[in-house]
Enzyme design. Sequence first.
Site, PDB file in Angstrom:
ATOM      1  N   SER A  15      18.898  -1.593  -9.407  1.00 54.68           N
ATOM      2  CA  SER A  15      18.037  -0.429  -9.276  1.00 54.68           C
ATOM      3  C   SER A  15      16.839  -0.653  -9.840  1.00 54.68           C
ATOM      4  O   SER A  15      15.822  -0.451  -9.398  1.00 54.68           O
ATOM      5  CB  SER A  15      18.626   0.909  -9.887  1.00 54.68           C
ATOM      6  N   ARG A  50      11.955   4.282 -15.941  1.00 52.92           N
ATOM      7  CA  ARG A  50      12.745   5.202 -15.969  1.00 52.92           C
ATOM      8  C   ARG A  50      12.560   6.401 -15.188  1.00 52.92           C
ATOM      9  O   ARG A  50      13.283   7.034 -14.849  1.00 52.92           O
ATOM     10  CB  ARG A  50      13.214   5.212 -17.506  1.00 52.92           C
ATOM     11  N   HIS A 103      13.270   6.028 -11.775  1.00 55.52           N
ATOM     12  CA  HIS A 103      14.606   5.716 -11.562  1.00 55.52           C
ATOM     13  C   HIS A 103      15.092   7.139 -11.243  1.00 55.52           C
ATOM     14  O   HIS A 103      16.152   7.631 -10.553  1.00 55.52           O
ATOM     15  CB  HIS A 103      15.168   4.975 -12.609  1.00 55.52           C
TER      16      HIS A 103
END
Length: 208
Positions: free
Chosen positions: A15, A38, A41
């Site tokens: 990912s 992040r 994500h």
Amino acid sequence: MYFYETDAAEIYRRSFATIRAEADLARFTPEEEPLVVRMIHACGLVGLEAHVRFSAGFAATARAALQSGAPILCDARMVSEGVTRSRLPRGNEVICTLHDPRVDELARALRTTRSAAALELWRPHMAGAVVVIGNAPTALFQLLAMLEHSSCPRPSAIIGCPVGFIGAAESKQALWEAQPAPVCTVLGRLGGSAIAVAAINALGGPAE
């Protein structure tokens, strides 16, 4: 039969590798990039990086505040519950005052939302804190109004990422223009608790 990846570590690795391969991260410093990765994500949206803004020195300042034990002030339980306590360097206190029994009366007195009124209860904790607003534009506007007064304690850093169609873009633009402390924001309508939490969790732990 369904065929899919079941190794959690491999899912995580791939990912983050996919984000770094597809997102345009060139303008971010090495200290900022882990936060942006992040944040992408958290919402599954490559392209979010075009809207992310950091004031100079934000990442270093916010990390230093957490390392010194600064509390984390959150506008909503969705934010406070998302903070990964094991990533916090000093067992930092995570505070959300939204459900304090005094908030309803404060909101009526101030003629504002509960989310905004709840910030009045931050004052004893605000000096040097890291502020995380991921839900309510009214809370971010209230914070900016509070910080216009010299008597209001100053936070070390502000993550301001409220989401929505009414006031979200305007509140974040106001934050970016005022910069009463080092700031991280996502300009426009995009944002939300998950994105704000992703930023604070990235600051709290080692980079991926």
